[in-house]
Design an enzyme around this catalytic site. Structure first.
Site, PDB file in Angstrom:
ATOM      1  N   PRO A  26       0.940  -1.309   0.091  1.00 24.03           N
ATOM      2  CA  PRO A  26       0.111   0.014   0.048  1.00 24.03           C
ATOM      3  C   PRO A  26       0.838   1.162   0.065  1.00 24.03           C
ATOM      4  O   PRO A  26       1.877   1.365   0.840  1.00 24.03           O
ATOM      5  CB  PRO A  26      -0.852  -0.107   1.280  1.00 24.03           C
ATOM      6  CG  PRO A  26      -0.806  -1.692   1.647  1.00 24.03           C
ATOM      7  CD  PRO A  26       0.539  -1.719   1.154  1.00 24.03           C
ATOM      8  N   MET A  27       0.635   2.151  -0.969  1.00 29.33           N
ATOM      9  CA  MET A  27       1.441   3.641  -0.774  1.00 29.33           C
ATOM     10  C   MET A  27       0.316   4.706  -1.024  1.00 29.33           C
ATOM     11  O   MET A  27      -0.531   4.318  -2.008  1.00 29.33           O
ATOM     12  CB  MET A  27       2.362   3.530  -2.028  1.00 29.33           C
ATOM     13  CG  MET A  27       3.539   2.711  -1.785  1.00 29.33           C
ATOM     14  SD  MET A  27       4.772   2.499  -3.351  1.00 29.33           S
ATOM     15  CE  MET A  27       3.744   1.527  -4.338  1.00 29.33           C
ATOM     16  N   ALA A  28       0.343   5.449  -0.231  1.00 27.69           N
ATOM     17  CA  ALA A  28      -0.631   6.543  -0.176  1.00 27.69           C
ATOM     18  C   ALA A  28      -0.388   7.424  -1.450  1.00 27.69           C
ATOM     19  O   ALA A  28       0.469   7.857  -1.850  1.00 27.69           O
ATOM     20  CB  ALA A  28      -0.288   7.794   1.125  1.00 27.69           C
ATOM     21  N   GLN A  80      -6.383  -1.968   3.138  1.00 26.22           N
ATOM     22  CA  GLN A  80      -5.362  -1.544   4.099  1.00 26.22           C
ATOM     23  C   GLN A  80      -6.054  -0.564   4.956  1.00 26.22           C
ATOM     24  O   GLN A  80      -6.138   0.529   4.582  1.00 26.22           O
ATOM     25  CB  GLN A  80      -3.837  -1.552   3.962  1.00 26.22           C
ATOM     26  CG  GLN A  80      -3.177  -1.269   5.197  1.00 26.22           C
ATOM     27  CD  GLN A  80      -1.545  -0.912   4.937  1.00 26.22           C
ATOM     28  OE1 GLN A  80      -1.639   0.357   4.623  1.00 26.22           O
ATOM     29  NE2 GLN A  80      -0.705  -1.942   5.104  1.00 26.22           N
ATOM     30  N   CYS A 111       3.802   2.953   9.111  1.00 18.10           N
ATOM     31  CA  CYS A 111       4.033   4.415   8.407  1.00 18.10           C
ATOM     32  C   CYS A 111       4.788   5.091   9.262  1.00 18.10           C
ATOM     33  O   CYS A 111       4.930   5.444  10.431  1.00 18.10           O
ATOM     34  CB  CYS A 111       2.596   5.248   8.503  1.00 18.10           C
ATOM     35  SG  CYS A 111       2.541   6.688   7.740  1.00 18.10           S
ATOM     36  N   LYS A 151       1.062  -5.335   8.754  1.00 18.02           N
ATOM     37  CA  LYS A 151       2.405  -4.895   8.193  1.00 18.02           C
ATOM     38  C   LYS A 151       3.132  -4.114   9.009  1.00 18.02           C
ATOM     39  O   LYS A 151       2.350  -3.026   9.643  1.00 18.02           O
ATOM     40  CB  LYS A 151       1.899  -4.206   6.723  1.00 18.02           C
ATOM     41  CG  LYS A 151       3.550  -3.944   6.258  1.00 18.02           C
ATOM     42  CD  LYS A 151       3.121  -3.440   4.854  1.00 18.02           C
ATOM     43  CE  LYS A 151       4.255  -3.056   3.845  1.00 18.02           C
ATOM     44  NZ  LYS A 151       5.046  -1.797   4.236  1.00 18.02           N
ATOM     45  N   GLY A 214      11.103  -4.287   1.407  1.00 19.06           N
ATOM     46  CA  GLY A 214      12.309  -3.451   1.435  1.00 19.06           C
ATOM     47  C   GLY A 214      13.458  -3.531   0.490  1.00 19.06           C
ATOM     48  O   GLY A 214      13.864  -4.489   0.377  1.00 19.06           O
ATOM     49  N   ASP A 215      13.479  -2.821  -0.323  1.00 15.57           N
ATOM     50  CA  ASP A 215      14.612  -2.614  -1.426  1.00 15.57           C
ATOM     51  C   ASP A 215      14.473  -3.743  -2.426  1.00 15.57           C
ATOM     52  O   ASP A 215      15.379  -4.498  -2.836  1.00 15.57           O
ATOM     53  CB  ASP A 215      16.110  -2.896  -0.728  1.00 15.57           C
ATOM     54  CG  ASP A 215      16.235  -1.529  -0.067  1.00 15.57           C
ATOM     55  OD1 ASP A 215      15.731  -0.664  -0.237  1.00 15.57           O
ATOM     56  OD2 ASP A 215      17.525  -1.438   0.747  1.00 15.57           O
ATOM     57  N   GLY A 237       7.096  -2.316  -3.056  1.00 15.71           N
ATOM     58  CA  GLY A 237       6.594  -0.794  -2.970  1.00 15.71           C
ATOM     59  C   GLY A 237       7.142   0.064  -3.862  1.00 15.71           C
ATOM     60  O   GLY A 237       6.755  -0.426  -5.059  1.00 15.71           O
TER      61      GLY A 237
END
Length: 385
Positions: A26-28, A80, A111, A151, A214-215, A237
């Site tokens: 999930p990305m705002a 989410q 977050c 998460k 992550g990465d 992400g």
């Protein structure tokens, strides 16, 4: 880049079986239904909505109701939620279940944005063990047969890690999986993710799947994460920003196939246009709003390609698909994939920073009533990011 493959068994999240163990993070402001649909067109996995604030959802604000909408093609509807109050989070989950709006619900405790952590929310919240436990237990109960997952980040900073204790509590509460972004709130998005923390979590949590985040900038990175940490799947992400075809690479890699998308400039431009079209539909035909939303995507899509500054600026200022088409027509569609210049990190990174926290937040692992007001203020918006 040489493609690397690894065949994994089906990832089971409650009753949901994923042939490809890949989840869109999930990305705002990013993972609305338009972007999710675009990513689905290229690959497979579980595609999660951007973070929805539970209080706004319970109050049925127009924007929160827009954000939870799914297109009919989205067969596993994943939402989410972000929240700081056990009662409100439970009410939001109850609403989603009762109105048949989701097939999977995720809770965000990762977050790192100061406006959230300074009120005790996001990555700051698991420090209060009783509050975290109450939220997760209440949400799992309210979800019933709908799988509920969490998460999280490693913790607030390296001196205040929370992920192992929080994961144990979540496992005990009955969650269907646990995802770890292997950074602290203090790390924000800087530096290198600590994949060793994912490995440690996987060794600790044995009853439910553990996902790593992550990465992951390529399918090769995803396979390497699984091989190095033993995690059951990956959460992607920033690596897919401007690169929805990454999900095709990931699907191929986890199916034991060799594939790396190498789109020409023309193919990238058409993906950009398709994204704009889907946003217009998402915004109920508001073409100008959709084109404004596309502005932040310009640099991501055309990273590494020979597109001049004037053209990029014009794309960012477009107010219609016709304007986008006119600009695309000026590009050399046959320009080949530029290789590494189009790959690697993208999106916000920044530098490490001291997390913003409520005064006295770190003094105790249990919640003092004096923090209630600040926690309420952490939910005064629609999106948790």
């Amino acid at each position: 880049m040489t493609a690397v493959t690894a065949t994994l068994p089906t990832l089971q999240i409650g009753p949901i079986a994923l042939d490809v163990p890949v989840v869109l993070a999930p990305m705002a402001g990013i993972t609305n239904t338009a972007f999710r649909r675009l990513c689905r067109e290229y690959g497979a996995g579980l595609y999660v909505s951007e973070m929805i604030t539970s209080r706004a959802l319970v109050e049925r604000t127009p924007e929160s109701m827009r954000l939870i909408k799914h297109h009919e093609s989205e067969t596993t509807r994943s939402i989410q939620l972000y929240g700081v109050d056990p009662k409100t989070v439970s009410e939001a989950v109850t609403m989603l279940v009762a109105e048949d709006r989701a097939d999977h619900i995720d809770l965000n405790f990762g977050c790192p944005v100061p406006k959230v952590t300074r009120k005790g929310g996001g990555a700051a919240l698991p420090w209060k063990q009783d509050l975290f436990r109450d939220i997760v237990e209440g949400a799992v109960k309210a979800a019933g047969d709908i799988p509920l997952t969490v998460k999280m980040r490693k913790g607030i900073d390296d001196e205040h890690l929370t992920y192992i204790e929080a994961a144990k509590a979540a496992q005990g509460a009955g969650v269907a999986s646990i995802a770890l972004h292997a950074r602290t709130a203090a790390d924000f998005y800087s530096g290198q993710a600590d994949w060793s923390a994912i490995a440690k979590l996987k060794q600790t949590i044995t009853d439910v799947p553990v996902l790593g985040n992550g990465d992951i900038w390529s399918a090769e990175d995803a396979v390497r994460m699984v091989n190095e940490t033993g995690c059951d799947g990956v959460v992607v992400g920033r690596g897919c920003l401007g690169r929805p075809w990454l999900f095709g690479d990931l699907a191929a890699a986890f199916r034991g196939e060799t594939l790396q998308a190498q789109p020409t400039l023309g193919e990238v431009a058409q993906a950009y246009r398709r994204h704009a079209e889907l946003l217009i539909e998402f915004y109920d035909g508001d073409e100008a709003r959709a084109c404004r939303d596309m502005r932040k995507h310009v640099a991501w899509y055309f990273k590494g390609y020979p597109v001049g500054g004037e053209t990029r600026a014009a794309l960012a200022m477009s107010s219609s698909v016709q304007e986008i088409d006119d600009l695309i027509a000026t590009l050399d569609a046959d320009q080949p994939y530029p290789g590494r210049e189009a790959e690697g990190p993208r999106g916000r990174a920044g530098s490490p920073k001291n997390p913003s926290l409520p005064y006295g937040w770190l003094d105790s692992r249990t919640l003092d009533e004096s923090f209630r007001t600040e926690l309420v203020e952490a939910e005064l918006h629609n999106s948790g990011g």
